[in-house]
Scaffold this motif. Structure first.
Motif, PDB file in Angstrom:
ATOM      1  N   GLY A  32       0.795  -1.235   0.000  1.00  0.00           N
ATOM      2  CA  GLY A  32       0.000   0.000   0.000  1.00  0.00           C
ATOM      3  C   GLY A  32       0.821   1.275   0.000  1.00  0.00           C
ATOM      4  O   GLY A  32       0.317   2.338   0.360  1.00  0.00           O
ATOM      5  N   LEU A  33       2.074   1.192  -0.422  1.00  0.00           N
ATOM      6  CA  LEU A  33       2.954   2.364  -0.457  1.00  0.00           C
ATOM      7  C   LEU A  33       3.062   2.850  -1.900  1.00  0.00           C
ATOM      8  O   LEU A  33       3.789   2.266  -2.708  1.00  0.00           O
ATOM      9  CB  LEU A  33       4.328   2.017   0.114  1.00  0.00           C
ATOM     10  CG  LEU A  33       4.309   1.585   1.580  1.00  0.00           C
ATOM     11  CD1 LEU A  33       5.654   1.017   1.991  1.00  0.00           C
ATOM     12  CD2 LEU A  33       3.900   2.731   2.472  1.00  0.00           C
ATOM     13  N   THR A  34       2.360   3.911  -2.209  1.00  0.00           N
ATOM     14  CA  THR A  34       2.271   4.369  -3.599  1.00  0.00           C
ATOM     15  C   THR A  34       3.249   5.475  -3.952  1.00  0.00           C
ATOM     16  O   THR A  34       3.195   6.019  -5.055  1.00  0.00           O
ATOM     17  CB  THR A  34       0.832   4.827  -3.910  1.00  0.00           C
ATOM     18  OG1 THR A  34       0.472   5.862  -2.988  1.00  0.00           O
ATOM     19  CG2 THR A  34      -0.150   3.671  -3.807  1.00  0.00           C
ATOM     20  N   GLY A  35       4.166   5.801  -3.052  1.00  0.00           N
ATOM     21  CA  GLY A  35       5.169   6.819  -3.361  1.00  0.00           C
ATOM     22  C   GLY A  35       6.165   6.356  -4.404  1.00  0.00           C
ATOM     23  O   GLY A  35       6.752   7.162  -5.115  1.00  0.00           O
ATOM     24  N   THR A  36       6.372   5.050  -4.490  1.00  0.00           N
ATOM     25  CA  THR A  36       7.239   4.480  -5.517  1.00  0.00           C
ATOM     26  C   THR A  36       6.420   4.405  -6.794  1.00  0.00           C
ATOM     27  O   THR A  36       5.406   3.715  -6.837  1.00  0.00           O
ATOM     28  CB  THR A  36       7.734   3.083  -5.098  1.00  0.00           C
ATOM     29  OG1 THR A  36       8.406   3.199  -3.849  1.00  0.00           O
ATOM     30  CG2 THR A  36       8.672   2.499  -6.135  1.00  0.00           C
ATOM     31  N   HIS A  37       6.858   5.110  -7.827  1.00  0.00           N
ATOM     32  CA  HIS A  37       6.058   5.221  -9.042  1.00  0.00           C
ATOM     33  C   HIS A  37       6.464   4.207 -10.100  1.00  0.00           C
ATOM     34  O   HIS A  37       7.630   3.830 -10.201  1.00  0.00           O
ATOM     35  CB  HIS A  37       6.177   6.630  -9.623  1.00  0.00           C
ATOM     36  CG  HIS A  37       5.543   7.657  -8.739  1.00  0.00           C
ATOM     37  ND1 HIS A  37       5.851   8.995  -8.817  1.00  0.00           N
ATOM     38  CD2 HIS A  37       4.617   7.548  -7.745  1.00  0.00           C
ATOM     39  CE1 HIS A  37       5.138   9.659  -7.921  1.00  0.00           C
ATOM     40  NE2 HIS A  37       4.397   8.803  -7.259  1.00  0.00           N
ATOM     41  N   VAL A  38       5.489   3.800 -10.888  1.00  0.00           N
ATOM     42  CA  VAL A  38       5.726   2.938 -12.042  1.00  0.00           C
ATOM     43  C   VAL A  38       5.797   3.853 -13.251  1.00  0.00           C
ATOM     44  O   VAL A  38       4.820   4.515 -13.589  1.00  0.00           O
ATOM     45  CB  VAL A  38       4.597   1.911 -12.222  1.00  0.00           C
ATOM     46  CG1 VAL A  38       4.856   1.042 -13.446  1.00  0.00           C
ATOM     47  CG2 VAL A  38       4.440   1.057 -10.974  1.00  0.00           C
ATOM     48  N   GLY A  39       6.959   3.912 -13.857  1.00  0.00           N
ATOM     49  CA  GLY A  39       7.124   4.773 -15.021  1.00  0.00           C
ATOM     50  C   GLY A  39       7.182   3.970 -16.295  1.00  0.00           C
ATOM     51  O   GLY A  39       6.216   3.853 -17.026  1.00  0.00           O
ATOM     52  N   CYS A  40       8.311   3.346 -16.532  1.00  0.00           N
ATOM     53  CA  CYS A  40       8.548   2.709 -17.825  1.00  0.00           C
ATOM     54  C   CYS A  40       8.479   1.192 -17.787  1.00  0.00           C
ATOM     55  O   CYS A  40       8.307   0.561 -18.808  1.00  0.00           O
ATOM     56  CB  CYS A  40       9.918   3.133 -18.339  1.00  0.00           C
ATOM     57  SG  CYS A  40      11.263   2.552 -17.262  1.00  0.00           S
TER      58      CYS A  40
END
Length: 160
Positions: A32-40
């Motif tokens: 539930g930690l959404t600070g790590t982003h999915v980019g590429c």
């Protein structure tokens, strides 16, 4: 399904995941930690950078099962309560962000960079070392300023 336990920001997280689950999805979808982003999803942009066992890694290319038993620090784990880390504060003070999408990865990569170099950084080294983290909004000038600002604070603390 495989049971995986990863200590995330100091707290154990145990979840059943598919063997193909990436660490970034373990952090976002299971912890539930959404600070790590999915980019590429291809290790090109660095938006997903976290620290695994004390080293910066791009979590979109690490399987959660490979991190089983490890310790992960995410952007949420850098602050101490309401007090931002020196680099988080430096990003704020030096206007090192615009849209903010790359910011967590930049901060995590920058934190690792400052640690590895003991804060002894110059502009050229920061630019070279952050090459694997992409920001589409800025010219990197204020990001570099922020890293150098925090590096100076790191060195001052080490010398005190």
């Amino acid at each position: 399904m495989t049971e995986v336990t990863i200590t995330v920001n100091g707290a154990p997280q145990t979840h059943d995941v598919e063997d193909r689950t990436l660490l970034v999805h373990f952090l976002r979808d299971h912890a539930g930690l959404t600070g790590t982003h999915v980019g590429c999803d291809t290790t090109q942009c660095g938006a997903c950078t976290v620290h695994l066992d004390g080293r910066a890694v791009k979590s979109c290319t690490v399987l959660a099962v490979a991190a089983d038993g490890g310790a992960v620090t995410t952007i949420e784990g850098l602050a101490e309560g309401d007090t931002l880390s020196d680099l988080q504060q430096a990003f704020k003070d030096n206007h090192g962000l615009q849209c903010g999408f790359c910011t967590p990865g930049m901060v995590m990569a920058g934190t690792d960079l400052i640690r590895r170099y003991g804060g002894a950084l110059d502009e050229e080294t920061v630019r070279e070392q952050l090459e694997g983290n992409i920001c589409r909004c800025t010219g990197y000038t204020n990001i570099v300023k922020a890293v150098l600002d925090a590096a100076g604070k790191y060195r001052a603390k080490q010398q005190a």
